[in-house]
Design a protein around this motif. Structure first.
Motif, PDB file in Angstrom:
ATOM      1  N   ALA A   1      24.726 -20.681  -6.320  1.00 17.26           N
ATOM      2  CA  ALA A   1      24.246 -22.045  -6.565  1.00 17.26           C
ATOM      3  C   ALA A   1      24.379 -22.405  -8.038  1.00 17.26           C
ATOM      4  CB  ALA A   1      22.801 -22.173  -6.107  1.00 17.26           C
ATOM      5  N   PHE A   2      24.047 -21.453  -8.917  1.00 15.07           N
ATOM      6  CA  PHE A   2      24.200 -21.704 -10.356  1.00 15.07           C
ATOM      7  C   PHE A   2      25.656 -21.985 -10.703  1.00 15.07           C
ATOM      8  CE2 PHE A   2      25.750 -19.515 -14.165  1.00 15.07           C
ATOM      9  CZ  PHE A   2      25.225 -20.360 -15.147  1.00 15.07           C
ATOM     10  N   LEU A   3      26.577 -21.170 -10.190  1.00 15.75           N
ATOM     11  CA  LEU A   3      27.991 -21.355 -10.493  1.00 15.75           C
ATOM     12  C   LEU A   3      28.502 -22.693  -9.960  1.00 15.75           C
ATOM     13  CD1 LEU A   3      29.383 -17.766  -9.824  1.00 15.75           C
ATOM     14  CD2 LEU A   3      28.913 -18.841 -12.037  1.00 15.75           C
ATOM     15  N   CYS A   4      28.003 -23.115  -8.808  1.00 17.86           N
ATOM     16  CA  CYS A   4      28.403 -24.425  -8.267  1.00 17.86           C
ATOM     17  C   CYS A   4      27.950 -25.551  -9.185  1.00 17.86           C
ATOM     18  CB  CYS A   4      27.838 -24.606  -6.868  1.00 17.86           C
ATOM     19  SG  CYS A   4      28.658 -23.603  -5.596  1.00 17.86           S
ATOM     20  N   ARG A   5      26.747 -25.432  -9.726  1.00 16.23           N
ATOM     21  CA  ARG A   5      26.281 -26.457 -10.673  1.00 16.23           C
ATOM     22  C   ARG A   5      27.119 -26.416 -11.950  1.00 16.23           C
ATOM     23  NH1 ARG A   5      21.304 -24.407  -8.784  1.00 16.23           N
ATOM     24  NH2 ARG A   5      21.032 -23.143 -10.662  1.00 16.23           N
ATOM     25  N   LEU A   6      27.452 -25.213 -12.411  1.00 21.22           N
ATOM     26  CA  LEU A   6      28.238 -25.072 -13.632  1.00 21.22           C
ATOM     27  C   LEU A   6      29.662 -25.606 -13.429  1.00 21.22           C
ATOM     28  CD1 LEU A   6      28.267 -23.949 -16.530  1.00 21.22           C
ATOM     29  CD2 LEU A   6      28.978 -21.745 -15.590  1.00 21.22           C
ATOM     30  N   ALA A   7      30.227 -25.396 -12.248  1.00 17.24           N
ATOM     31  CA  ALA A   7      31.578 -25.864 -11.963  1.00 17.24           C
ATOM     32  C   ALA A   7      31.653 -27.378 -11.894  1.00 17.24           C
ATOM     33  CB  ALA A   7      32.076 -25.246 -10.652  1.00 17.24           C
TER      34      ALA A   7
ATOM     35  N   ASP B   1      37.839 -18.622 -14.686  1.00 14.09           N
ATOM     36  CA  ASP B   1      37.100 -18.807 -15.937  1.00 14.09           C
ATOM     37  C   ASP B   1      35.970 -17.797 -16.075  1.00 14.09           C
ATOM     38  OD1 ASP B   1      38.221 -21.493 -17.062  1.00 14.09           O
ATOM     39  OD2 ASP B   1      37.836 -21.899 -14.944  1.00 14.09           O
ATOM     40  N   GLY B   2      35.337 -17.454 -14.971  1.00 12.71           N
ATOM     41  CA  GLY B   2      34.223 -16.518 -15.022  1.00 12.71           C
ATOM     42  C   GLY B   2      34.063 -15.784 -13.704  1.00 12.71           C
ATOM     43  N   VAL B   3      33.639 -14.524 -13.798  1.00 10.42           N
ATOM     44  CA  VAL B   3      33.350 -13.718 -12.612  1.00 10.42           C
ATOM     45  C   VAL B   3      31.979 -13.076 -12.808  1.00 10.42           C
ATOM     46  CG1 VAL B   3      34.092 -11.850 -11.100  1.00 10.42           C
ATOM     47  CG2 VAL B   3      35.809 -13.230 -12.302  1.00 10.42           C
ATOM     48  N   VAL B   4      31.138 -13.181 -11.789  1.00 16.06           N
ATOM     49  CA  VAL B   4      29.756 -12.711 -11.879  1.00 16.06           C
ATOM     50  C   VAL B   4      29.515 -11.583 -10.880  1.00 16.06           C
ATOM     51  CG1 VAL B   4      27.335 -13.364 -11.522  1.00 16.06           C
ATOM     52  CG2 VAL B   4      28.909 -14.951 -12.660  1.00 16.06           C
ATOM     53  N   PHE B   5      28.923 -10.505 -11.361  1.00  8.50           N
ATOM     54  CA  PHE B   5      28.490  -9.400 -10.512  1.00  8.50           C
ATOM     55  C   PHE B   5      26.986  -9.204 -10.698  1.00  8.50           C
ATOM     56  CE2 PHE B   5      32.928  -8.516 -11.226  1.00  8.50           C
ATOM     57  CZ  PHE B   5      33.380  -7.927 -10.053  1.00  8.50           C
ATOM     58  N   ASN B   6      26.280  -9.090  -9.589  1.00  5.89           N
ATOM     59  CA  ASN B   6      24.859  -8.730  -9.613  1.00  5.89           C
ATOM     60  C   ASN B   6      24.727  -7.561  -8.643  1.00  5.89           C
ATOM     61  OD1 ASN B   6      22.136  -8.677 -10.047  1.00  5.89           O
ATOM     62  ND2 ASN B   6      21.691 -10.638  -9.089  1.00  5.89           N
ATOM     63  N   PHE B   7      24.887  -6.352  -9.182  1.00  6.42           N
ATOM     64  CA  PHE B   7      24.978  -5.164  -8.340  1.00  6.42           C
ATOM     65  C   PHE B   7      23.616  -4.820  -7.732  1.00  6.42           C
ATOM     66  CE2 PHE B   7      28.676  -4.407 -11.250  1.00  6.42           C
ATOM     67  CZ  PHE B   7      29.647  -4.448 -10.262  1.00  6.42           C
ATOM     68  N   GLY B   8      23.566  -3.726  -6.985  1.00  4.63           N
ATOM     69  CA  GLY B   8      22.315  -3.317  -6.354  1.00  4.63           C
ATOM     70  C   GLY B   8      22.353  -3.598  -4.865  1.00  4.63           C
TER      71      GLY B   8
ATOM     72  N   PHE C   1      24.111 -17.182 -20.668  1.00  5.70           N
ATOM     73  CA  PHE C   1      25.286 -16.780 -21.448  1.00  5.70           C
ATOM     74  C   PHE C   1      26.542 -17.466 -20.906  1.00  5.70           C
ATOM     75  CE2 PHE C   1      28.798 -14.097 -22.727  1.00  5.70           C
ATOM     76  CZ  PHE C   1      28.443 -13.660 -24.002  1.00  5.70           C
ATOM     77  N   LEU C   2      26.690 -17.474 -19.595  1.00 15.05           N
ATOM     78  CA  LEU C   2      27.859 -18.107 -18.994  1.00 15.05           C
ATOM     79  C   LEU C   2      27.877 -19.603 -19.275  1.00 15.05           C
ATOM     80  CD1 LEU C   2      27.814 -16.218 -15.603  1.00 15.05           C
ATOM     81  CD2 LEU C   2      29.641 -16.089 -17.280  1.00 15.05           C
ATOM     82  N   ALA C   3      26.722 -20.250 -19.142  1.00 19.42           N
ATOM     83  CA  ALA C   3      26.656 -21.689 -19.379  1.00 19.42           C
ATOM     84  C   ALA C   3      27.008 -22.026 -20.824  1.00 19.42           C
ATOM     85  CB  ALA C   3      25.267 -22.206 -19.029  1.00 19.42           C
ATOM     86  N   ALA C   4      26.640 -21.141 -21.752  1.00 21.35           N
ATOM     87  CA  ALA C   4      26.910 -21.399 -23.164  1.00 21.35           C
ATOM     88  C   ALA C   4      28.364 -21.151 -23.533  1.00 21.35           C
ATOM     89  CB  ALA C   4      25.995 -20.527 -24.027  1.00 21.35           C
ATOM     90  N   HIS C   5      29.066 -20.319 -22.766  1.00 24.27           N
ATOM     91  CA  HIS C   5      30.419 -19.911 -23.153  1.00 24.27           C
ATOM     92  C   HIS C   5      31.528 -20.529 -22.301  1.00 24.27           C
ATOM     93  CE1 HIS C   5      28.164 -16.850 -25.363  1.00 24.27           C
ATOM     94  NE2 HIS C   5      29.258 -16.663 -26.078  1.00 24.27           N
ATOM     95  N   LEU C   6      31.172 -21.176 -21.196  1.00 28.90           N
ATOM     96  CA  LEU C   6      32.196 -21.741 -20.322  1.00 28.90           C
ATOM     97  C   LEU C   6      32.010 -23.244 -20.205  1.00 28.90           C
ATOM     98  CD1 LEU C   6      32.279 -19.081 -17.456  1.00 28.90           C
ATOM     99  CD2 LEU C   6      33.827 -19.284 -19.409  1.00 28.90           C
ATOM    100  N   ALA C   7      32.886 -23.998 -20.840  1.00 29.04           N
ATOM    101  CA  ALA C   7      32.842 -25.452 -20.781  1.00 29.04           C
ATOM    102  C   ALA C   7      33.856 -25.949 -19.750  1.00 29.04           C
ATOM    103  CB  ALA C   7      33.147 -26.046 -22.156  1.00 29.04           C
ATOM    104  N   ARG C   8      33.398 -26.762 -18.815  1.00 33.19           N
ATOM    105  CA  ARG C   8      34.263 -27.359 -17.789  1.00 33.19           C
ATOM    106  C   ARG C   8      35.094 -26.312 -17.049  1.00 33.19           C
ATOM    107  NH1 ARG C   8      34.826 -32.858 -18.392  1.00 33.19           N
ATOM    108  NH2 ARG C   8      36.896 -32.790 -17.409  1.00 33.19           N
ATOM    109  N   PRO C   9      34.463 -25.278 -16.491  1.00 31.19           N
ATOM    110  CA  PRO C   9      35.234 -24.257 -15.761  1.00 31.19           C
ATOM    111  C   PRO C   9      35.853 -24.836 -14.492  1.00 31.19           C
ATOM    112  CG  PRO C   9      32.888 -23.959 -15.401  1.00 31.19           C
ATOM    113  CD  PRO C   9      33.021 -25.011 -16.448  1.00 31.19           C
ATOM    114  N   ARG C  10      37.042 -24.364 -14.162  1.00 31.32           N
ATOM    115  CA  ARG C  10      37.732 -24.842 -12.969  1.00 31.32           C
ATOM    116  C   ARG C  10      37.589 -23.877 -11.801  1.00 31.32           C
ATOM    117  NH1 ARG C  10      41.070 -29.125 -13.970  1.00 31.32           N
ATOM    118  NH2 ARG C  10      40.873 -29.307 -11.700  1.00 31.32           N
ATOM    119  N   LEU C  11      37.495 -22.570 -12.099  1.00 31.52           N
ATOM    120  CA  LEU C  11      37.353 -21.585 -11.029  1.00 31.52           C
ATOM    121  C   LEU C  11      36.365 -20.516 -11.457  1.00 31.52           C
ATOM    122  CD1 LEU C  11      38.108 -20.297  -8.323  1.00 31.52           C
ATOM    123  CD2 LEU C  11      40.033 -19.175  -9.472  1.00 31.52           C
ATOM    124  N   LEU C  12      35.322 -20.332 -10.662  1.00 36.37           N
ATOM    125  CA  LEU C  12      34.303 -19.321 -10.913  1.00 36.37           C
ATOM    126  C   LEU C  12      34.152 -18.463  -9.661  1.00 36.37           C
ATOM    127  CD1 LEU C  12      31.653 -21.641 -12.613  1.00 36.37           C
ATOM    128  CD2 LEU C  12      33.092 -19.953 -13.767  1.00 36.37           C
TER     129      LEU C  12
END
Length: 288
Positions: A136-142, A195-202, A113-124
């Motif tokens: 690691a995913f966010l680093c690749r996306l950034a 541009d995006g903030v990710v939470f993976n709780f637990g 979902f993030l990859a589809a909605h965030l083009a060329r993000p500058r800060l994640l």
């Protein structure tokens, strides 16, 4: 029983006796079984199934994250065909083939979902870096032009994330690892800049499940994340419940999400309809 890797495949030992072996070749993402043998005196006792299952595990055949392709020679008879069939091998041309696609998990859905909605993000921002999968995913996306901040309150999580980024070849200057609560996110991020903030709780995978996120800090962190997001930014959060952690955090976060004003946010809660009620629940907030 002990499985020992060799130059050509794997040997299976019961105590000190070798009771079976398999031979493999690997090329272009394909793992080919060229032979599988169990000593005659040990056959029909489940050792062949044990050997094949363990080798598939070792070679990624049950991975929930990576696709896999295995092949084997066509069986000589119905019994042998049934044996391979138990493990998902089916005839295809002049060989048996076993293909497995990655399962759609809550984390994978959030990443897609993030990859589809965030083009060329500058800060994640990875607000819960854990073992580094999302980081690691966010680093690749950034990419080369973006940067990532990753938070966790456990030093072991930061070390695991640092090691994963190094294994995956992520440049050290692309990600800043922060030993602090995600509730303090705004000490490090300017409002309206992410541009995006990710939470993976637990809890931290592989660590003590008694140490887990709680609503008392999770909701302030989510509120801070919304402030940090730019208009058009995306917040993703995977919520968990279960026997150890209960469902208090999950219920509290869902109530908070449902209370966000429609004038400012679009909120999605994506339940897997045929999973258990305790299954991870991916949620998204799109800031208007």
């Amino acid at each position: 029983m002990v499985l020992v890797q060799t130059e050509t495949g794997f040997d299976l030992y019961k105590e000190k006796a070798r009771v079976g072996w398999c031979a493999l070749t690997r090329a272009g993402g394909e793992t080919a079984f060229t032979g599988l043998w169990i000593a005659p005196e040990w056959r029909r006792r489940g050792y062949g199934s044990y050997l094949l299952r363990q080798v598939l595990h070792r070679c990624g055949g049950y991975s929930r994250e990576q696709a896999s392709l295995f092949t084997a020679p066509l069986p000589a008879g119905e019994g042998e065909a049934a044996f391979w069939g138990k493990f998902g091998f089916v005839p295809e041309g002049d060989r048996l083939v076993r293909r497995r696609k990655p399962d759609l998990t809550a984390v994978r859905l959030a990443q897609d979902f993030l990859a589809a909605h965030l083009a060329r993000p500058r800060l994640l921002v990875d607000a819960t870096c854990g073992n580094g999968g999302d980081t690691a995913f966010l680093c690749r996306l950034a990419g080369e032009e973006g940067r990532v901040l990753a938070f966790d309150i456990q030093p072991a999580a930061l070390e695991a994330t640092r090691a994963r980024l190094a294994r995956e070849g992520v440049p050290a200057d692309r990600c800043r690892l922060i030993l602090d609560s995600h509730a303090n996110l705004l000490r490090y991020v300017q409002p309206g800049s992410a541009d995006g903030v990710v939470f993976n709780f637990g809890w931290l995978p592989g660590a003590d499940h008694a140490v887990h996120s709680e609503a008392g800090t999770s909701i302030p962190a989510l509120e801070a994340a919304l402030t940090a997001l730019r208009p058009g930014g995306v917040l993703s959060a995977v919520l968990y419940s279960g026997a150890v952690i209960g469902d208090a955090e999950k219920r509290a976060v869902l109530a908070w999400l449902e209370g966000l004003p429609l004038t400012g946010y679009t909120v999605l809660a994506c339940r897997f309809a045929n999973w258990a009620d305790t299954a991870p629940l991916p949620c998204f907030v799109l800031k208007k």
